[in-house]
Motif scaffolding. Structure first.
Motif, PDB file in Angstrom:
ATOM      1  N   THR A   2     -48.123 -42.981 216.955  1.00  0.00           N
ATOM      2  CA  THR A   2     -47.316 -42.225 215.998  1.00  0.00           C
ATOM      3  C   THR A   2     -46.249 -43.066 215.314  1.00  0.00           C
ATOM      4  O   THR A   2     -45.510 -42.550 214.475  1.00  0.00           O
ATOM      5  N   SER A   3     -46.160 -44.355 215.673  1.00  0.00           N
ATOM      6  CA  SER A   3     -45.162 -45.200 215.041  1.00  0.00           C
ATOM      7  C   SER A   3     -45.732 -46.597 214.813  1.00  0.00           C
ATOM      8  O   SER A   3     -46.727 -46.994 215.432  1.00  0.00           O
ATOM      9  N   GLN A   6     -45.774 -48.789 217.989  1.00  0.00           N
ATOM     10  CA  GLN A   6     -46.828 -48.421 218.925  1.00  0.00           C
ATOM     11  C   GLN A   6     -48.182 -48.960 218.460  1.00  0.00           C
ATOM     12  O   GLN A   6     -48.963 -49.494 219.253  1.00  0.00           O
ATOM     13  N   PRO A  47     -41.912 -44.277 211.699  1.00  0.00           N
ATOM     14  CA  PRO A  47     -42.918 -43.267 212.060  1.00  0.00           C
ATOM     15  C   PRO A  47     -44.126 -43.332 211.125  1.00  0.00           C
ATOM     16  O   PRO A  47     -43.997 -43.653 209.945  1.00  0.00           O
ATOM     17  N   GLU A  50     -48.626 -37.959 210.430  1.00  0.00           N
ATOM     18  CA  GLU A  50     -49.800 -37.499 211.161  1.00  0.00           C
ATOM     19  C   GLU A  50     -51.065 -37.518 210.309  1.00  0.00           C
ATOM     20  O   GLU A  50     -52.168 -37.725 210.822  1.00  0.00           O
TER      21      GLU A  50
END
Length: 286
Positions: A2-3, A6, A47, A50
């Protein structure tokens, strides 16, 4: 993921065939290409929405771990600040070759009439196209023996709006004088095949398995084959005081210099690259 951080960490951890620093650099290339994420986005852990479209990261990581070059996966690479299409039909341009181009652009930066440059063995067209873009007052010609390479080079020239005259020509099979009223050039430039077959065992799998061998290798029995051909071409088709620039094998600097000395070039110089290795020859035709 989600980032940005990550995703970055996931990809770096998945790449196992490269040292960590190289895996990190490759990951930044992928994030920039597919997600338009920059280094700063990873640093601040931006971020990822989605609904963002993402490629098949598992498949990409698998291809990388199969030693496929990242440039082939994304289909392009940067050279002298320009984006070039690459494929398995052409060599991926190297930073050392950027130095070769900078030498030529420095020496021909002053506008002059009727300056003509020939790039011998153009591959992706990177040398010829950058020269045409950076030296708009110069007429640039480019040869290659490969139809596939010429297709890539012509497409790069179209995309980068570069005026280059391409021709299919084997540098080892040149009839003198050249057709077309014996064209005389002010400058010859080339990054010819210079890696000997015996050196192949020390090369990385991503080069050996995915880049064209005909653009890389030369027989151990005649490692200076292409330099002799280029120097001979200059004898017939360089103007007086015309210059020749070639990228060379670091192990054959003195021997390559001798090729040009024996053909009565003057001011033949061996020049080093950013790593301090003998990497280029610059010579002037008498």
């Amino acid at each position: 993921m989600t980032s940005a951080r990550q995703l970055y960490q996931y990809i770096v951890k998945g790449i196992t065939v490269y040292p960590e620093k190289e895996a990190q650099a490759i990951t930044f290339m992928l994030l920039e290409h597919y997600m338009r994420l920059r280094n700063i986005d990873v640093l601040v852990d931006r971020p990822i929405p989605e609904n963002s479209a993402q490629p098949d990261w598992t498949g990409i990581i698998s291809r990388l771990n199969n030693n496929e070059p990242v440039q082939h996966i994304i289909g392009s690479t940067e050279f002298c600040g320009l984006e070039f299409r690459v494929s398995s039909s052409v060599l991926i341009p190297r930073p050392e070759t950027e130095e070769l181009v900078r030498m030529v652009t420095r020496d021909y930066a002053e506008p002059d009439k009727n300056i003509s440059i020939l790039d011998i063995g153009t591959g992706s067209g990177c040398i010829a196209i950058v020269l045409a873009r950076f030296l708009p007052h110069v007429s640039v010609h480019a040869w290659d023996v490969s139809d596939e390479a010429l297709e890539v080079a012509k497409e790069n020239a179209r995309q980068l709006i570069a005026d280059v005259t391409f021709a299919k020509q084997d540098m080892l099979d040149v009839t003198f004088p050249l057709p077309g009223n014996a064209i005389q050039f002010d400058c010859l430039v080339s990054n010819p095949p210079y890696v000997t077959i015996s050196e192949a065992e020390h090369m990385r799998p991503n080069v050996l398995r995915f880049e064209p061998h005909e653009a890389l290798f030369v027989e151990d029995s005649d490692p200076l084959l292409f330099y002799k051909a280029i120097a001979d071409l200059g004898v017939h088709h360089l103007k007086i005081n015309g210059k020749c620039y070639v990228e060379i094998n670091e192990h054959f600097g003195a021997e390559t210099k001798q090729v040009f000395d024996e053909r009565n070039y003057k001011d033949v110089e061996i020049l080093r690259d950013i790593h301090g290795k003998d990497r280029f020859i610059r010579a002037i035709w008498r």
